[in-house]
Design an enzyme around this catalytic site. Structure first.
Site, mmCIF file in Angstrom:
data_model
loop_
_atom_site.group_PDB
_atom_site.id
_atom_site.type_symbol
_atom_site.label_atom_id
_atom_site.label_comp_id
_atom_site.label_asym_id
_atom_site.label_seq_id
_atom_site.Cartn_x
_atom_site.Cartn_y
_atom_site.Cartn_z
ATOM 1 N N TYR A 160 -98.889 83.220 -38.911
ATOM 2 C CA TYR A 160 -97.595 83.888 -39.123
ATOM 3 C C TYR A 160 -97.381 84.136 -40.620
ATOM 4 O O TYR A 160 -96.995 85.247 -41.028
ATOM 5 C CB TYR A 160 -96.465 83.027 -38.542
ATOM 6 C CG TYR A 160 -95.091 83.642 -38.679
ATOM 7 C CD1 TYR A 160 -94.679 84.663 -37.823
ATOM 8 C CD2 TYR A 160 -94.202 83.212 -39.659
ATOM 9 C CE1 TYR A 160 -93.409 85.236 -37.943
ATOM 10 C CE2 TYR A 160 -92.932 83.778 -39.785
ATOM 11 C CZ TYR A 160 -92.542 84.785 -38.921
ATOM 12 O OH TYR A 160 -91.293 85.355 -39.046
ATOM 13 N N LYS A 164 -97.077 87.746 -42.518
ATOM 14 C CA LYS A 164 -95.879 88.155 -43.256
ATOM 15 C C LYS A 164 -96.180 88.400 -44.745
ATOM 16 O O LYS A 164 -95.524 89.226 -45.372
ATOM 17 C CB LYS A 164 -94.754 87.122 -43.069
ATOM 18 C CG LYS A 164 -94.174 87.117 -41.651
ATOM 19 C CD LYS A 164 -93.489 88.451 -41.304
ATOM 20 C CE LYS A 164 -92.838 88.473 -39.931
ATOM 21 N NZ LYS A 164 -92.148 89.726 -39.621
HETATM 22 P P1 NAD Z 1 -86.793 87.417 -31.640
HETATM 23 O O1 NAD Z 1 -87.963 86.738 -31.021
HETATM 24 O O2 NAD Z 1 -85.430 86.938 -31.294
HETATM 25 O O3 NAD Z 1 -86.888 88.991 -31.387
HETATM 26 C C1 NAD Z 1 -88.108 89.671 -31.565
HETATM 27 C C2 NAD Z 1 -88.128 90.895 -30.672
HETATM 28 O O4 NAD Z 1 -89.375 91.557 -30.894
HETATM 29 C C3 NAD Z 1 -88.043 90.555 -29.188
HETATM 30 O O5 NAD Z 1 -87.033 91.306 -28.577
HETATM 31 C C4 NAD Z 1 -89.424 90.924 -28.649
HETATM 32 O O6 NAD Z 1 -89.405 91.380 -27.307
HETATM 33 C C5 NAD Z 1 -89.850 92.008 -29.621
HETATM 34 N N1 NAD Z 1 -91.302 92.194 -29.670
HETATM 35 C C6 NAD Z 1 -92.256 91.239 -29.688
HETATM 36 N N2 NAD Z 1 -93.471 91.799 -29.676
HETATM 37 C C7 NAD Z 1 -93.288 93.145 -29.627
HETATM 38 C C8 NAD Z 1 -94.177 94.248 -29.567
HETATM 39 N N3 NAD Z 1 -95.518 94.094 -29.549
HETATM 40 N N4 NAD Z 1 -93.646 95.492 -29.564
HETATM 41 C C9 NAD Z 1 -92.299 95.668 -29.561
HETATM 42 N N5 NAD Z 1 -91.414 94.656 -29.602
HETATM 43 C C10 NAD Z 1 -91.909 93.394 -29.624
HETATM 44 O O7 NAD Z 1 -87.027 87.312 -33.220
HETATM 45 P P2 NAD Z 1 -86.014 87.468 -34.454
HETATM 46 O O8 NAD Z 1 -85.724 86.106 -34.964
HETATM 47 O O9 NAD Z 1 -84.932 88.418 -34.150
HETATM 48 O O10 NAD Z 1 -87.044 88.117 -35.496
HETATM 49 C C11 NAD Z 1 -87.055 89.495 -35.820
HETATM 50 C C12 NAD Z 1 -87.973 89.682 -37.014
HETATM 51 O O11 NAD Z 1 -87.523 88.828 -38.085
HETATM 52 C C13 NAD Z 1 -89.426 89.280 -36.752
HETATM 53 O O12 NAD Z 1 -90.288 90.143 -37.456
HETATM 54 C C14 NAD Z 1 -89.503 87.876 -37.347
HETATM 55 O O13 NAD Z 1 -90.807 87.531 -37.698
HETATM 56 C C15 NAD Z 1 -88.587 88.035 -38.545
HETATM 57 N N6 NAD Z 1 -88.041 86.794 -39.090
HETATM 58 C C16 NAD Z 1 -87.300 85.961 -38.310
HETATM 59 C C17 NAD Z 1 -86.804 84.795 -38.869
HETATM 60 C C18 NAD Z 1 -85.977 83.812 -38.079
HETATM 61 O O14 NAD Z 1 -85.697 82.707 -38.602
HETATM 62 N N7 NAD Z 1 -85.538 84.126 -36.882
HETATM 63 C C19 NAD Z 1 -87.067 84.486 -40.211
HETATM 64 C C20 NAD Z 1 -87.816 85.375 -40.961
HETATM 65 C C21 NAD Z 1 -88.303 86.536 -40.396
#
Ligand code: NAD
Length: 265
Positions: A160, A164
């Site tokens: 991961y 990133k």
């Molecule tokens: P989440 O898991 O709640 O939502 C992610 C969404 O992406 C889901 O709806 C899923 O169905 C969709 N998804 C997964 N694979 C996919 C694909 N191949 N094609 C299309 N859609 C797909 O995650 P989140 O926490 O809302 O994270 C959103 C973004 O933020 C991600 O890139 C994550 O890495 C990043 N992020 C999250 C956090 C955190 O603490 N939650 C921190 C830093 C970065």
């Protein structure tokens, strides 16, 4: 008049969490929004639930079923958005996955799954959005979701973090390459955001023995946050709407940290 009135935007990973919040905040400021996700029924429901919000802001809403690693599906998502909204102005590459494993246990499958969605998905998303901007002869904005894991390696989530860090370098490379077309490429880096992703990470870390009770991993990850708490998706959207607006037109190649002071870089 909202900050992004009349702008046509696509947000991937928009069936829940940060992506859904990004899309809803854009609608609040008058943008037309295509919510896109691999979870087809869920994203359709999100779009439906947002029809009143769109109407209230004289905006339009649609959805697309997309796997961001599938170029033809990404092309179809963009074509659908252009058909409904008439153009594309802003593309958020936000879909992302994580699947924690102890460093010594990381498998090729784990690496490939995470790098494909977070890395290749971002590359394809940027290429196809840029091609659309060039085709329609307009400027455009691409906004990628990075992470604190783009700035520091953390244990149990090595692929991961690598993916990133890749988002940061892809943002920089694309910014350099696409500037001649008046396309800007930026990103934002959340810290710990309370979404379903973190609930799953919490469960996964317990499964691999890296945490003993629910919530322990999140507490450990967030103990150094200067703001003293984890984020909600609403903490992220002021910045994402800014990045989609004209106010950020002179920014490109940059990643904005939105982590409550978790990593000072
Ligand atoms: P989440 O898991 O709640 O939502 C992610 C969404 O992406 C889901 O709806 C899923 O169905 C969709 N998804 C997964 N694979 C996919 C694909 N191949 N094609 C299309 N859609 C797909 O995650 P989140 O926490 O809302 O994270 C959103 C973004 O933020 C991600 O890139 C994550 O890495 C990043 N992020 C999250 C956090 C955190 O603490 N939650 C921190 C830093 C970065």
């Amino acid at each position: 008049m909202g900050r992004v009135s009349g702008r046509s935007c696509i947000v991937t990973g928009a069936a829940q969490g940060i992506g859904r919040a990004i899309g809803e905040a854009l609608l609040d400021e008058g943008a037309d929004v295509c919510f896109a996700d691999i979870a087809e029924h869920k994203v359709a429901e999100v779009a439906e639930a947002n029809r009143p919000r769109a109407a209230q802001n004289e905006a339009q809403v649609t959805y697309a079923h997309v796997d961001v690693t599938d170029r033809s599906a990404v092309q179809a998502m963009i074509a659908h958005t252009v058909e409904i909204f008439g153009k594309l102005d802003v593309k958020f590459n936000n879909a992302g996955v994580n699947r924690p494993m102890n460093f010594l246990d990381v498998t090729e499958d784990n690496w490939t799954f995470i790098m494909n969605v977070n890395g290749l998905g971002c590359l394809i998303g940027m290429q196809e959005a840029a091609r659309q901007f060039i085709r329609q002869g307009s400027s455009g904005k691409i906004i990628n979701t990075a992470s604190v894991a783009s700035r520091q390696g953390f244990d149990n989530v090595a692929p991961y973090c690598a993916s990133k860090w890749g988002v940061v370098s892809l943002t920089q490379s694309a910014a350099r390459d696409l500037a001649k077309h008046d396309i800007t490429v930026t990103g934002f880096a959340p810290g710990v955001v309370a979404t379903e992703m973190w609930e799953q990470v919490d469960r996964d870390l317990m499964d691999i023995g890296a945490a003993q009770r629910p919530g322990q991993a999140m507490e450990a990850f967030s103990s150094d946050i200067l703001k003293g708490r984890v984020a909600t998706p609403a903490d992220i959207t002021g910045t994402t709407t800014f990045l989609a607006s004209k106010d950020s037109d002179y920014m490109t190649g940059q990643i904005v940290m939105i982590d409550g002071g978790m990593t000072l870089v």
